[in-house]
Design a protein around this motif. Structure first.
Motif: not given
Length: 342
Positions: A249-269
């Motif tokens: 879990l040491r990746t420095q940033s979400l992927g661009v396409l992953n971020f778009e999916h996360v914004l659309r479908h994820v409720d919280g972190i």
């Protein structure tokens, strides 16, 4: 593929990886058994999706095989390459071996030895670089330009997201009425995939319409949480993200396409402390037969120690993303558990 991964694409991935990736079990954790681990008994039914039981000990085989299996014969002949701290490395190496292709893996020098050894055992060639996730990507891109390898990115590709999404599809099939699913998040392949599958299944009437999907990550590498709540994709420096014991879990940033999916479908972190990660690992070793690596234990840590931040529900599934635990760390944890008994 469309801009956003569809339910049909996830179902196609499910068929494509069948016989290679495992339909992993979903284990119920008896509340009373948690008292053995001296943690507060939760007010919900808790289930663990054991991706540690994949052939490579991690969910990463789903996305890797789904993408490698769609390459042309010409691309397979040239070979495949990826950049990974360990589990995706094994997924690509496994997929390449199954399909008769050469695999080259760019790994950080601080990757766990157990993951390096497993990757080599699968026949892959390893190229080591420094600890930053950006260093891995840059080196892999250099080798693509030089040798023509097919790039299999660790998370930022629709084929990877669709492959990882099969995990979420299995959860809603195995646990009708699930109200909350918690996935680890780093680059976002698993969280974006699981959330997409669960929410699209809900839209299709295959899951509760109000089911929620949350991500969990270490406080020391909480770039995804910052990105999610600021609605802006941020990047943390490697000297910050490499502080966590959760090497996956040491990746420095979400992927661009992953971020778009996360914004659309994820409720919280939610983010968890290092102590909570270790305690969740001890709990899992005590009350189940599952072996968690630190990155996989963040979801249990979130469920057990951050319930006040999560929706109040009765049925929760957490994804144990991997079980590639270094022997020395397992020995240390088991020794600590033995001392508690004395």
């Amino acid at each position: 593929m469309s801009e956003f991964v569809t339910l049909d694409e996830i179902r196609a991935a499910k068929e494509r990886i069948a016989g290679v990736a495992v339909r992993t079990p979903l284990y119920r954790v008896e509340r009373a058994r948690l008292r053995m681990a001296k943690v507060a008994e939760p007010e919900f039914d808790l289930y663990i999706k054991a991706e540690s039981e994949q052939p490579i000990g991690s969910f990463k085989l789903r996305g890797a095989y789904n993408m490698v299996a769609q390459l042309s014969s010409e691309a397979l002949k040239r070979g495949v390459i990826t950049y990974s701290s360990g589990n995706h490395a094994q997924g690509v190496a496994y997929a390449a071996r199954a399909l008769g292709a050469k695999a080259v893996i760019v790994m950080p020098s601080n990757a766990p030895d157990v993951k390096k050894a497993a990757t080599r055992a699968l026949g892959a060639e390893i190229v080591e670089v420094g600890p930053a996730s950006s260093e891995r990507r840059i080196k892999a891109e250099e080798l693509v330009a030089k040798f023509g390898y097919a790039m299999i990115p660790p998370y930022d590709a629709p084929e990877i997201i669709a492959g990882q999404a099969t995990c979420g599809l299995e959860i809603v099939e195995q646990l009708p009425g699930v109200e909350l699913v918690i996935s680890p998040v780093s680059g976002g392949g698993l969280l974006s995939g699981v959330a997409t599958a669960v929410k699209l299944a809900a839209q299709a009437g295959l899951a509760r319409s109000d089911v929620q999907v949350w991500g969990a990550e270490p406080e020391l590498a909480a770039d995804a949480k910052e990105s999610f709540y600021s609605k802006t994709l941020v990047e943390w420096p490697a000297e910050k993200t490499t502080r966590t014991i959760g090497d996956g879990l040491r990746t420095q940033s979400l992927g661009v396409l992953n971020f778009e999916h996360v914004l659309r479908h994820v409720d919280g972190i939610v983010s968890v402390t290092e102590d909570e990660i270790f305690e969740a690992m001890r709990v899992m070793l005590t009350v189940t037969k599952l072996v968690p690596e630190p990155s996989g234990a963040v979801t249990l840590a979130a469920a057990l120690f951050h319930a006040e931040e999560l929706p109040k529900v009765k049925k929760v599934a957490v994804v144990l993303s991997g079980g590639n635990l270094e022997p020395a760390l397992r020995e240390r944890l088991e020794s600590e558990l033995a001392e508690r008994v004395l």
